[in-house]
Design a protein around this motif. Structure first.
Motif, PDB file in Angstrom:
ATOM      1  N   VAL A 145       0.850  -1.194   0.000  1.00 59.44           N
ATOM      2  CA  VAL A 145       0.000   0.000   0.000  1.00 59.44           C
ATOM      3  C   VAL A 145       0.883   1.240   0.000  1.00 59.44           C
ATOM      4  O   VAL A 145       1.806   1.360   0.813  1.00 59.44           O
ATOM      5  CB  VAL A 145      -0.936   0.031   1.223  1.00 59.44           C
ATOM      6  N   LEU A 146       0.588   2.129  -0.934  1.00 54.84           N
ATOM      7  CA  LEU A 146       1.229   3.442  -0.978  1.00 54.84           C
ATOM      8  C   LEU A 146       0.234   4.447  -0.426  1.00 54.84           C
ATOM      9  O   LEU A 146      -0.863   4.617  -0.972  1.00 54.84           O
ATOM     10  CB  LEU A 146       1.618   3.785  -2.411  1.00 54.84           C
ATOM     11  N   ALA A 147       0.574   5.084   0.693  1.00 54.29           N
ATOM     12  CA  ALA A 147      -0.298   6.081   1.316  1.00 54.29           C
ATOM     13  C   ALA A 147       0.084   7.465   0.797  1.00 54.29           C
ATOM     14  O   ALA A 147       1.253   7.859   0.848  1.00 54.29           O
ATOM     15  CB  ALA A 147      -0.172   6.034   2.831  1.00 54.29           C
ATOM     16  N   VAL A 148      -0.900   8.192   0.292  1.00 56.23           N
ATOM     17  CA  VAL A 148      -0.663   9.492  -0.350  1.00 56.23           C
ATOM     18  C   VAL A 148      -1.637  10.509   0.231  1.00 56.23           C
ATOM     19  O   VAL A 148      -2.782  10.176   0.560  1.00 56.23           O
ATOM     20  CB  VAL A 148      -0.871   9.395  -1.879  1.00 56.23           C
ATOM     21  N   VAL A 201       0.566   7.551   9.572  1.00 58.64           N
ATOM     22  CA  VAL A 201       0.232   8.231   8.317  1.00 58.64           C
ATOM     23  C   VAL A 201      -0.690   9.414   8.592  1.00 58.64           C
ATOM     24  O   VAL A 201      -0.487  10.522   8.065  1.00 58.64           O
ATOM     25  CB  VAL A 201      -0.424   7.242   7.334  1.00 58.64           C
ATOM     26  N   ALA A 202      -1.724   9.190   9.414  1.00 59.32           N
ATOM     27  CA  ALA A 202      -2.661  10.271   9.733  1.00 59.32           C
ATOM     28  C   ALA A 202      -1.947  11.416  10.440  1.00 59.32           C
ATOM     29  O   ALA A 202      -2.238  12.600  10.198  1.00 59.32           O
ATOM     30  CB  ALA A 202      -3.797   9.731  10.592  1.00 59.32           C
ATOM     31  N   ALA A 209      -5.661  17.895   4.355  1.00 61.92           N
ATOM     32  CA  ALA A 209      -5.353  17.019   3.233  1.00 61.92           C
ATOM     33  C   ALA A 209      -6.274  15.804   3.231  1.00 61.92           C
ATOM     34  O   ALA A 209      -6.731  15.345   4.277  1.00 61.92           O
ATOM     35  CB  ALA A 209      -3.894  16.566   3.300  1.00 61.92           C
ATOM     36  N   THR A 210      -6.534  15.287   2.034  1.00 63.09           N
ATOM     37  CA  THR A 210      -7.319  14.063   1.864  1.00 63.09           C
ATOM     38  C   THR A 210      -6.364  12.878   1.759  1.00 63.09           C
ATOM     39  O   THR A 210      -5.360  12.949   1.035  1.00 63.09           O
ATOM     40  CB  THR A 210      -8.171  14.142   0.585  1.00 63.09           C
ATOM     41  N   LEU A 211      -6.663  11.806   2.486  1.00 65.97           N
ATOM     42  CA  LEU A 211      -5.813  10.622   2.440  1.00 65.97           C
ATOM     43  C   LEU A 211      -6.256   9.694   1.319  1.00 65.97           C
ATOM     44  O   LEU A 211      -7.447   9.450   1.119  1.00 65.97           O
ATOM     45  CB  LEU A 211      -5.863   9.882   3.773  1.00 65.97           C
ATOM     46  N   MET A 212      -5.267   9.167   0.583  1.00 71.80           N
ATOM     47  CA  MET A 212      -5.524   8.220  -0.492  1.00 71.80           C
ATOM     48  C   MET A 212      -4.634   7.005  -0.300  1.00 71.80           C
ATOM     49  O   MET A 212      -3.463   7.137   0.076  1.00 71.80           O
ATOM     50  CB  MET A 212      -5.245   8.858  -1.858  1.00 71.80           C
ATOM     51  N   ALA A 213      -5.183   5.809  -0.533  1.00 69.99           N
ATOM     52  CA  ALA A 213      -4.424   4.565  -0.452  1.00 69.99           C
ATOM     53  C   ALA A 213      -4.481   3.864  -1.798  1.00 69.99           C
ATOM     54  O   ALA A 213      -5.560   3.633  -2.335  1.00 69.99           O
ATOM     55  CB  ALA A 213      -4.983   3.663   0.643  1.00 69.99           C
ATOM     56  N   VAL A 214      -3.307   3.543  -2.334  1.00 65.44           N
ATOM     57  CA  VAL A 214      -3.218   2.801  -3.587  1.00 65.44           C
ATOM     58  C   VAL A 214      -2.581   1.461  -3.253  1.00 65.44           C
ATOM     59  O   VAL A 214      -1.450   1.414  -2.744  1.00 65.44           O
ATOM     60  CB  VAL A 214      -2.380   3.545  -4.638  1.00 65.44           C
ATOM     61  N   GLU A 224     -10.848   6.569   7.656  1.00 65.98           N
ATOM     62  CA  GLU A 224     -10.438   7.953   7.406  1.00 65.98           C
ATOM     63  C   GLU A 224      -9.744   8.131   6.059  1.00 65.98           C
ATOM     64  O   GLU A 224      -9.487   9.267   5.624  1.00 65.98           O
ATOM     65  CB  GLU A 224      -9.530   8.465   8.519  1.00 65.98           C
ATOM     66  N   VAL A 225      -9.406   7.041   5.386  1.00 69.41           N
ATOM     67  CA  VAL A 225      -8.826   7.119   4.038  1.00 69.41           C
ATOM     68  C   VAL A 225      -9.986   7.160   3.049  1.00 69.41           C
ATOM     69  O   VAL A 225     -10.646   6.156   2.791  1.00 69.41           O
ATOM     70  CB  VAL A 225      -7.906   5.917   3.755  1.00 69.41           C
ATOM     71  N   SER A 226     -10.249   8.327   2.487  1.00 70.11           N
ATOM     72  CA  SER A 226     -11.460   8.516   1.686  1.00 70.11           C
ATOM     73  C   SER A 226     -11.291   8.144   0.222  1.00 70.11           C
ATOM     74  O   SER A 226     -12.276   7.869  -0.470  1.00 70.11           O
ATOM     75  CB  SER A 226     -11.926   9.973   1.800  1.00 70.11           C
ATOM     76  N   VAL A 227     -10.069   8.144  -0.297  1.00 67.74           N
ATOM     77  CA  VAL A 227      -9.830   7.776  -1.691  1.00 67.74           C
ATOM     78  C   VAL A 227      -9.046   6.469  -1.706  1.00 67.74           C
ATOM     79  O   VAL A 227      -7.955   6.395  -1.150  1.00 67.74           O
ATOM     80  CB  VAL A 227      -9.053   8.879  -2.439  1.00 67.74           C
ATOM     81  N   ARG A 228      -9.609   5.443  -2.346  1.00 66.19           N
ATOM     82  CA  ARG A 228      -8.982   4.131  -2.351  1.00 66.19           C
ATOM     83  C   ARG A 228      -8.928   3.586  -3.771  1.00 66.19           C
ATOM     84  O   ARG A 228      -9.868   3.759  -4.535  1.00 66.19           O
ATOM     85  CB  ARG A 228      -9.757   3.158  -1.455  1.00 66.19           C
ATOM     86  N   ALA A 229      -7.829   2.912  -4.078  1.00 66.29           N
ATOM     87  CA  ALA A 229      -7.679   2.323  -5.407  1.00 66.29           C
ATOM     88  C   ALA A 229      -6.901   1.020  -5.269  1.00 66.29           C
ATOM     89  O   ALA A 229      -5.888   0.975  -4.567  1.00 66.29           O
ATOM     90  CB  ALA A 229      -6.947   3.275  -6.347  1.00 66.29           C
TER      91      ALA A 229
END
Length: 520
Positions: A145-148, A201-202, A209-214, A224-229
């Motif tokens: 997982v890459l946390a962005v 990470v948080a 900022a919005t948290l994204m996980a790829v 709390e990670v609102s964008v996931r891919a």
């Protein structure tokens, strides 16, 4: 004492050969039972490879001469090269030379990392109008997982030219992505074990900022990670590189090099999940590791310099080098698969730090340990450490936690009875304490002095075995005094610790010199 061929095989381009060599090294130093536990194999397997080494030498650990590596194996080696190449100064040419293939073969292996996909287009759309930045990386046996973070940016009428991205950032991103190819060897962990990673990470994320996980495969992600891919396959995951490069400066050069170095160290023996989180920035020139001085900036020359010191220390420990021996640029460049010019620049850094002497003919001289060296080094550490400890009384909760983690690591190594690794953990504790002090000029000085101690210990070899219980006792007492806010008591414990260590090293040095020379 391992032979040079065994040491070379531990850095071989063939992953299977590397694992065998490192297993045998641990069997010889730790015993088959403990080595088997460390590597996650049976005792019979550990004993089998150790016996092959004893009867036939290091050559028995290599693949049979008649078996050539398949194209798929070579492609895998080319992709994972950022994790196993001897230095971070790799290139497609140096990888091709190491594998014995053409540079175009390496380029073709990397093709998946240059090809955009619909998945990449979706990520780019999700990041539209926001500036991405890498916060962390998590590698488990099941996924990466890459946390962005995505930070809103104000629209601009004039299209500014994109800022130049440091090559170190691209190298670290490539290393992060190919970690997915080595994760099958990582022990499994539960979803609950990833909680501390997401908490860090948080905490590292910027306000608003919005948290994204790829993820490279389905992975548990907190609410709390609102964008996931999630990628469908490894090809889609590797294709992320093209998007990450287009996003610009996702990491600072310092963070990028830290990530790459941590990943490379982990990949040597991935016995547990890998976690890395960017250190939080501090507005207004705040205290802590993020504000460290550039005097110890981990640039490419400094990374190569550290690898040169490690190579020389290993040569001393194995009996191939001794105090006063010359080590040429040509030898180091060949050993580390880099250029003589880069080696020369790194050697100048080491000479400036007092770790090596450069002679005419472009050779470094392994230091000969003297009483003055010991006295001067420990006197400097005594004085600088006192300043560090008094400043550390004002540490933040995050800085305190980093020091406590280093102390915990020390105590875990102490429980194993391994003197060398406990000593390394002791030095790591001291360096972490220096970083937590917020003294951005003094902390790098202490790190350089720690390198001197490591060289001293290597030169002394088996004659140096500082008591483990003393290291644990002193470091625990220093930590507790600082934690109680009593800087003077902590400083006194530090001075006692340093004086005892200096006295011990001087006694060992005296005993070494008085011992009759061995007859050939």
């Amino acid at each position: 004492m391992s032979d040079p061929q065994l040491e070379d095989l531990s850095r071989d381009v063939d992953e299977a050969v590397r694992l065998r060599a490192r297993l045998v090294q641990d069997v010889l130093s730790l015993g088959p039972a403990r080595a088997a536990r460390e590597h996650g194999v049976t005792r019979q397997t550990a004993a089998k490879w150790a016996q092959r080494y004893r009867t036939g030498g290091a050559a028995q650990l290599s693949r049979p001469a008649h078996r050539r590596r398949t194209t798929q194996e070579l492609r895998h080696a080319a992709l994972t090269a950022p994790l196993w190449m001897p230095t971070t100064k790799w290139s497609s040419r140096s990888i091709a030379d190491a594998l014995g293939v053409s540079q175009s073969f390496v380029a073709r292996a990397w093709e998946a990392m240059r090809s955009g996909t619909a998945f990449c287009d979706d990520l780019t759309a999700a990041a539209a109008g926001r500036q991405p930045a890498v916060l962390g990386l998590l590698v488990t046996s099941e996924y990466v997982v890459l946390a962005v973070q995505l930070t809103p940016v104000a629209p601009r009428e004039d299209a500014a030219a994109p800022a130049r991205v440091d090559p170190a950032v691209h190298r670290s991103l490539r290393a992060a992505l190919v970690s997915d190819l080595v994760r099958p060897g990582v022990p499994a962990i539960s979803a609950a074990d990833t909680g501390p990673f997401w908490e860090e990470v948080a905490e590292a994320a910027d306000p608003g900022a919005t948290l994204m996980a790829v993820a490279s495969a389905p992975a548990p992600v907190p609410a709390e990670v609102s964008v996931r891919a999630t990628c469908r396959d490894v090809g889609e995951w590797l294709s992320l590189f093209s998007s990450l490069v287009e996003w610009g400066a996702l990491l600072s050069p310092t963070s990028a090099l830290q990530l790459e170095n941590d990943l490379r160290a982990w990949a040597r023996a991935p016995r547990r999940a890998f976690t890395w989180v960017r250190r939080p920035s501090r507005a207004g020139g705040g205290r802590g590791p993020a504000t460290r001085s550039a005097a110890r900036h981990p640039g490419p020359e400094r990374v190569l310099a550290d690898e040169i010191v490690l190579t020389i220390r290993q040569g001393v420990a194995e009996g191939r080098l001794a105090g006063g021996d010359r080590v040429t640029e040509r030898y180091l460049a060949g050993r580390l698969r880099t250029t003589r010019g880069q080696v020369r620049t790194a050697l100048r850094l080491l000479e400036r730090d007092g770790l090596l002497t450069i002679t005419t003919g472009h050779a470094a001289v392994v230091p000969v340990l003297t009483t003055n060296d010991v006295v001067e080094t420990y006197a400097a550490r005594r004085a600088l450490g006192t300043l560090v400890i008094r400043a550390a009384v004002r540490w933040s909760p995050q800085e305190r936690q980093s020091v406590e983690d280093a102390l915990d690591a020390l105590e875990r190594w102490a429980a194993t009875g391994d003197v060398h690794r406990t000593g390394e953990a002791d030095i790591a504790f001291q360096n972490t304490l220096a970083e937590a002090s917020g003294l951005v000029r003094i902390a790098p000085m202490l790190e350089v002095l720690a390198d001197h101690l490591r060289m001293f210990i290597a030169v002394m070899g088996l004659d140096y075995a500082y008591p483990i219980d003393a290291m644990v006792r002193d470091d625990r007492a220093i930590f507790e005094a600082i934690d109680a806010g009593d800087g003077e008591v902590a400083a006194e414990r530090w001075r006692v610790k340093i004086d005892d260590a200096a006295a011990y090293m001087l006694r060992q040095l005296s005993a070494t010199r008085s011992r009759p020379a061995r007859r050939p």
